[in-house]
Motif scaffolding. Sequence first.
Motif, PDB file in Angstrom:
ATOM      1  N   VAL A 156       0.831  -1.214   0.000  1.00  0.00           N
ATOM      2  CA  VAL A 156       0.000   0.000   0.000  1.00  0.00           C
ATOM      3  C   VAL A 156       0.862   1.260   0.000  1.00  0.00           C
ATOM      4  N   ARG A 157       1.880   1.295   0.839  1.00  0.00           N
ATOM      5  CA  ARG A 157       2.747   2.480   0.923  1.00  0.00           C
ATOM      6  C   ARG A 157       3.773   2.409  -0.218  1.00  0.00           C
ATOM      7  N   SER A 158       3.321   2.767  -1.410  1.00  0.00           N
ATOM      8  CA  SER A 158       4.156   2.532  -2.592  1.00  0.00           C
ATOM      9  C   SER A 158       3.879   3.568  -3.676  1.00  0.00           C
ATOM     10  N   HIS A 159       4.861   3.746  -4.548  1.00  0.00           N
ATOM     11  CA  HIS A 159       4.669   4.579  -5.735  1.00  0.00           C
ATOM     12  C   HIS A 159       3.507   4.047  -6.567  1.00  0.00           C
ATOM     13  N   ARG A 160       3.402   2.743  -6.652  1.00  0.00           N
ATOM     14  CA  ARG A 160       2.356   2.127  -7.465  1.00  0.00           C
ATOM     15  C   ARG A 160       0.974   2.513  -6.962  1.00  0.00           C
ATOM     16  N   TYR A 161       0.775   2.442  -5.624  1.00  0.00           N
ATOM     17  CA  TYR A 161      -0.542   2.780  -5.104  1.00  0.00           C
ATOM     18  C   TYR A 161      -0.865   4.248  -5.345  1.00  0.00           C
ATOM     19  N   ARG A 162       0.109   5.131  -5.159  1.00  0.00           N
ATOM     20  CA  ARG A 162      -0.170   6.546  -5.386  1.00  0.00           C
ATOM     21  C   ARG A 162      -0.538   6.799  -6.839  1.00  0.00           C
ATOM     22  N   ASP A 163       0.130   6.134  -7.778  1.00  0.00           N
ATOM     23  CA  ASP A 163      -0.211   6.301  -9.192  1.00  0.00           C
ATOM     24  C   ASP A 163      -1.635   5.822  -9.470  1.00  0.00           C
ATOM     25  N   VAL A 164      -2.001   4.671  -8.898  1.00  0.00           N
ATOM     26  CA  VAL A 164      -3.358   4.151  -9.075  1.00  0.00           C
ATOM     27  C   VAL A 164      -4.381   5.124  -8.495  1.00  0.00           C
ATOM     28  N   TYR A 165      -4.084   5.649  -7.336  1.00  0.00           N
ATOM     29  CA  TYR A 165      -4.985   6.600  -6.664  1.00  0.00           C
ATOM     30  C   TYR A 165      -5.176   7.861  -7.513  1.00  0.00           C
ATOM     31  N   VAL A 166      -4.086   8.453  -7.995  1.00  0.00           N
ATOM     32  CA  VAL A 166      -4.182   9.681  -8.794  1.00  0.00           C
ATOM     33  C   VAL A 166      -4.957   9.434 -10.081  1.00  0.00           C
ATOM     34  N   ASN A 167      -4.654   8.333 -10.775  1.00  0.00           N
ATOM     35  CA  ASN A 167      -5.349   8.030 -12.030  1.00  0.00           C
ATOM     36  C   ASN A 167      -6.838   7.810 -11.795  1.00  0.00           C
ATOM     37  N   ALA A 168      -7.172   7.111 -10.711  1.00  0.00           N
ATOM     38  CA  ALA A 168      -8.585   6.860 -10.410  1.00  0.00           C
ATOM     39  C   ALA A 168      -9.313   8.167 -10.123  1.00  0.00           C
ATOM     40  N   PHE A 169      -8.681   9.055  -9.372  1.00  0.00           N
ATOM     41  CA  PHE A 169      -9.324  10.327  -9.062  1.00  0.00           C
ATOM     42  C   PHE A 169      -9.544  11.153 -10.323  1.00  0.00           C
ATOM     43  N   GLU A 170      -8.538  11.217 -11.187  1.00  0.00           N
ATOM     44  CA  GLU A 170      -8.676  12.004 -12.411  1.00  0.00           C
ATOM     45  C   GLU A 170      -9.777  11.445 -13.300  1.00  0.00           C
ATOM     46  N   ASN A 171      -9.877  10.120 -13.375  1.00  0.00           N
ATOM     47  CA  ASN A 171     -10.935   9.513 -14.184  1.00  0.00           C
ATOM     48  C   ASN A 171     -12.317   9.845 -13.626  1.00  0.00           C
ATOM     49  N   VAL A 172     -12.445   9.786 -12.311  1.00  0.00           N
ATOM     50  CA  VAL A 172     -13.731  10.102 -11.681  1.00  0.00           C
ATOM     51  C   VAL A 172     -14.060  11.577 -11.882  1.00  0.00           C
ATOM     52  N   ARG A 173     -13.080  12.451 -11.793  1.00  0.00           N
ATOM     53  CA  ARG A 173     -13.326  13.883 -11.957  1.00  0.00           C
ATOM     54  C   ARG A 173     -13.869  14.190 -13.352  1.00  0.00           C
ATOM     55  N   VAL A 174     -13.283  13.569 -14.368  1.00  0.00           N
ATOM     56  CA  VAL A 174     -13.762  13.779 -15.743  1.00  0.00           C
ATOM     57  C   VAL A 174     -15.177  13.230 -15.902  1.00  0.00           C
ATOM     58  N   LYS A 175     -15.419  12.060 -15.314  1.00  0.00           N
ATOM     59  CA  LYS A 175     -16.739  11.440 -15.427  1.00  0.00           C
ATOM     60  C   LYS A 175     -17.806  12.281 -14.731  1.00  0.00           C
ATOM     61  N   VAL A 176     -17.501  12.799 -13.541  1.00  0.00           N
ATOM     62  CA  VAL A 176     -18.458  13.612 -12.800  1.00  0.00           C
ATOM     63  C   VAL A 176     -18.798  14.879 -13.575  1.00  0.00           C
ATOM     64  N   ARG A 177     -17.797  15.527 -14.125  1.00  0.00           N
ATOM     65  CA  ARG A 177     -18.039  16.752 -14.892  1.00  0.00           C
ATOM     66  C   ARG A 177     -18.990  16.484 -16.053  1.00  0.00           C
ATOM     67  N   SER A 178     -18.761  15.382 -16.778  1.00  0.00           N
ATOM     68  CA  SER A 178     -19.627  15.053 -17.917  1.00  0.00           C
ATOM     69  C   SER A 178     -21.042  14.732 -17.475  1.00  0.00           C
ATOM     70  N   GLU A 179     -21.167  13.992 -16.368  1.00  0.00           N
ATOM     71  CA  GLU A 179     -22.491  13.595 -15.900  1.00  0.00           C
ATOM     72  C   GLU A 179     -23.276  14.789 -15.367  1.00  0.00           C
ATOM     73  N   VAL A 180     -22.595  15.736 -14.748  1.00  0.00           N
ATOM     74  CA  VAL A 180     -23.282  16.932 -14.245  1.00  0.00           C
ATOM     75  C   VAL A 180     -23.959  17.679 -15.391  1.00  0.00           C
TER      76      VAL A 180
END
Length: 319
Positions: free
Chosen positions: A108-132
């Motif tokens: 969990v405490r890894s570069h890999r997890y942080r990359d997954v977290y950032v990518n997931a957030f950015e994907n959700v942000r784009v999706k939320v904007r479109s759905e709004v």
Amino acid sequence: MKAPQIRRQHLVSQVLLKQFTVAGPKGSGLQLRPVDVRNPDRRNKLASTRTCGWADTFVAFDSASAEKLWDSVERGAHAAIEAVRRGAPFADPLHVKALRDLIVLHYVRSHRYRDVYVNAFENVRVKVRSEVVERFPEPVRREVLRQTGLHLAGEGALNAFAERLVEQSEVTQSFGTGALFRTSIESMFNRVRATSSNWKLEVLTPENGQFLIGDNPAVTVRTDTRPWSYNMAIGNAHSLVLPITPRHLLALGRNNIVSTVPRPLMDQINIVQIRAADSYVYMHPRSTKLEAFARESAKRWRAGRLSPYRGAESERGGL
């Protein structure tokens, strides 16, 4: 008083890195050998554990909270690793728990997890904007009028304003400060720790040779492909592996066992460490053959990840 922010945060525990060291000359302390997997031809000097396996402000908000959680795991790691070295990893149930938690911590405490977290957030942000805009165009227009006094009709203008609303949201603000990441990584640690409690612990030693350790050292793997596939979600993995000394590897499996692995399997495990690494792998300073293996493996890996257009250029003789 609020605890000070910790900037240099080790992602690879000092207790692990010290297992790969030798005493340096003239009281210079313990040293290990790093290999830069992004620049495998670069010659690196021996380094102290303090200067290896860390990230600058990895947890940027209330790092003391995360460090307290990590410390609760690392406190029991030294005694547990010594039990592994003695050949008695299962003599004390607390050692088994400490070793399993050590795997989870580094997963969990890894570069890999942080990359997954950032990518997931950015994907959700784009999706939320479109759905709004898609689902609530009229409320968005009314909010534009309330905030700006403008009447927006075009879809592009609405999308731009929706992006502004997303940026103003409490969740996005928490993402920007790092508060969301800190709560996310602590929550993920507790979830993976609960999941891993259903797995048993394997302690593996190579028939000959040594393991190295990367700066993303706990790696999920599937062993039904050659080479092994890695970094899949833990629910899709056959195992989660973590080297803890040059001669010992921990793996989550079906049974509590101590076993040996043949040289080809050890090489495959080391290759996974090299490919999963963010920047560096580390090894015992006297492992000269392993250093050469790491450099060659990193070079081949990087060559295989070049632009897909390279092959087409070669076929037509270049430009």
